[in-house]
Design a protein around this motif. Structure first.
Motif, mmCIF file in Angstrom:
data_model
loop_
_atom_site.group_PDB
_atom_site.id
_atom_site.type_symbol
_atom_site.label_atom_id
_atom_site.label_comp_id
_atom_site.label_asym_id
_atom_site.label_seq_id
_atom_site.Cartn_x
_atom_site.Cartn_y
_atom_site.Cartn_z
ATOM 1 N N UNK A 136 0.827 -1.204 0.000
ATOM 2 C CA UNK A 136 0.000 0.000 0.000
ATOM 3 C C UNK A 136 0.858 1.249 0.000
ATOM 4 N N UNK A 137 1.910 1.258 0.808
ATOM 5 C CA UNK A 137 2.840 2.385 0.803
ATOM 6 C C UNK A 137 3.465 2.566 -0.568
ATOM 7 N N UNK A 138 3.723 1.449 -1.246
ATOM 8 C CA UNK A 138 4.339 1.512 -2.574
ATOM 9 C C UNK A 138 3.444 2.198 -3.596
ATOM 10 N N UNK A 163 4.593 -7.509 -0.339
ATOM 11 C CA UNK A 163 3.147 -7.549 -0.604
ATOM 12 C C UNK A 163 2.514 -8.722 0.130
ATOM 13 N N UNK A 164 1.801 -8.421 1.225
ATOM 14 C CA UNK A 164 1.070 -9.472 1.934
ATOM 15 C C UNK A 164 -0.443 -9.314 1.773
ATOM 16 N N UNK A 165 -0.831 -8.407 0.857
ATOM 17 C CA UNK A 165 -2.236 -8.162 0.518
ATOM 18 C C UNK A 165 -3.049 -7.660 1.709
ATOM 19 N N UNK A 169 -7.334 -2.740 7.525
ATOM 20 C CA UNK A 169 -8.486 -3.632 7.326
ATOM 21 C C UNK A 169 -8.974 -3.606 5.892
ATOM 22 N N UNK A 170 -8.133 -3.230 4.976
ATOM 23 C CA UNK A 170 -8.534 -3.119 3.578
ATOM 24 C C UNK A 170 -7.631 -3.963 2.679
ATOM 25 N N UNK A 171 -8.124 -4.278 1.514
ATOM 26 C CA UNK A 171 -7.337 -4.964 0.503
ATOM 27 C C UNK A 171 -6.796 -3.911 -0.469
ATOM 28 N N UNK A 172 -5.492 -3.878 -0.639
ATOM 29 C CA UNK A 172 -4.865 -2.837 -1.442
ATOM 30 C C UNK A 172 -5.432 -2.790 -2.857
ATOM 31 N N UNK A 173 -5.629 -3.935 -3.451
ATOM 32 C CA UNK A 173 -6.122 -3.981 -4.835
ATOM 33 C C UNK A 173 -7.568 -3.498 -4.931
ATOM 34 N N UNK A 174 -8.379 -3.809 -3.931
ATOM 35 C CA UNK A 174 -9.768 -3.343 -3.937
ATOM 36 C C UNK A 174 -9.831 -1.832 -3.727
ATOM 37 N N UNK A 177 -9.038 -0.324 -6.924
ATOM 38 C CA UNK A 177 -9.716 -0.945 -8.066
ATOM 39 C C UNK A 177 -8.682 -1.299 -9.133
ATOM 40 N N UNK A 178 -7.648 -1.972 -8.684
ATOM 41 C CA UNK A 178 -6.468 -2.242 -9.502
ATOM 42 C C UNK A 178 -6.020 -3.683 -9.265
ATOM 43 N N UNK A 179 -6.505 -4.627 -10.069
ATOM 44 C CA UNK A 179 -6.183 -6.050 -9.859
ATOM 45 C C UNK A 179 -4.685 -6.337 -9.824
ATOM 46 N N UNK A 180 -3.907 -5.570 -10.586
ATOM 47 C CA UNK A 180 -2.461 -5.763 -10.628
ATOM 48 C C UNK A 180 -1.788 -4.485 -10.146
ATOM 49 N N UNK A 181 -0.964 -4.592 -9.099
ATOM 50 C CA UNK A 181 -0.308 -3.425 -8.548
ATOM 51 C C UNK A 181 0.885 -2.995 -9.398
ATOM 52 N N UNK A 182 1.279 -1.749 -9.215
ATOM 53 C CA UNK A 182 2.297 -1.148 -10.074
ATOM 54 C C UNK A 182 3.628 -1.883 -10.064
#
Length: 214
Positions: A136-138, A163-165, A169-174, A177-182
């Motif tokens: 998430x910081x990334x 990346x531990x997803x 309490x949130x999912x980084x990808x959700x 709205x980005x299924x694949x992170x940068x």
């Protein structure tokens, strides 16, 4: 910042050593012996040990609030680290004598690590900076700016994205709205400035899985 100082050597620890330490801390937390937040690792032992095989005594390590493994591998004695955690400093562990610093502020160590790398280059020192961050910081602006500046100015620094997803309490990808992170493109790739890896942990983002009342 002089390389003439004999800095403590990093510890040669096994996967089992790291897991045993975190399990001890988890048990102490669940017994209400630690009256402060903790953030635990699990599942990334092989990856982080591989990274630390390149880190030397004179190198600098910067971390976020999850930094028990880095402290152990950088050379901080187990009992000294354990006491700091018991004293409530798990999320802000700093050991200047071992050249390792962490911060509970999201992205807080990124500009500091870049500034340290700038100083190393200006002074002509034979050391390097390693900066750890979560996925998430990334995705924040400060991460992009820090990495871009470091690349463009050829600073002696390497960024590790873990990346531990999990992001609170949130999912980084959700969230994005980005299924694949940068930074996923760097997975299993050799890059001068970035290491990215994914891992699955058995612990929640914070704590050890049991609701503790003090």
């Amino acid at each position: 910042m002089t390389d003439a100082i004999a800095y403590p050597k990093p510890n040669l620890l096994t996967k089992e050593d790291l897991i045993a330490f975190e399990e001890e801390i988890a048990n102490l937390f669940n017994l209400a012996k630690i009256r402060a937040p903790i953030h635990l690792y699990y599942g990334n032992e092989e990856q982080i040990i591989k990274i630390f095989q390149k880190i030397r005594p004179q190198d600098w390590v910067f971390c976020s609030w999850r930094s028990h493994y880095q402290c152990l591998l950088k050379g901080v004695p187990r009992e000294q680290l354990r006491q700091e955690i018991l004293d409530g400093r798990s999320i802000s562990l700093c050991f200047p004598e071992y050249r390792i610093f962490s911060s509970a502020i999201v992205g807080g160590v990124l500009p500091i690590s870049v500034g340290t790398a700038m100083s190393i280059k200006m002074r002509g020192e034979q050391s390097k900076v390693y900066c750890f961050m979560g996925e998430m910081t990334a995705e924040t602006g400060i991460a992009y700016e820090s990495i871009k500046y470091s690349r463009n100015h050829k600073l002696p620094i390497h960024f590790i994205v873990e990346d531990n997803e999990k992001s609170v309490c949130t999912d980084t990808r959700e969230v994005w709205n980005q299924p694949r992170l940068s930074f996923e493109e760097f997975e299993n790739q050799e890059d001068e400035y970035i290491t990215y890896y994914r891992y699955e942990t058995k612990y929640p983002h914070a704590g050890a899985g049991i609701r503790v009342e003090f």
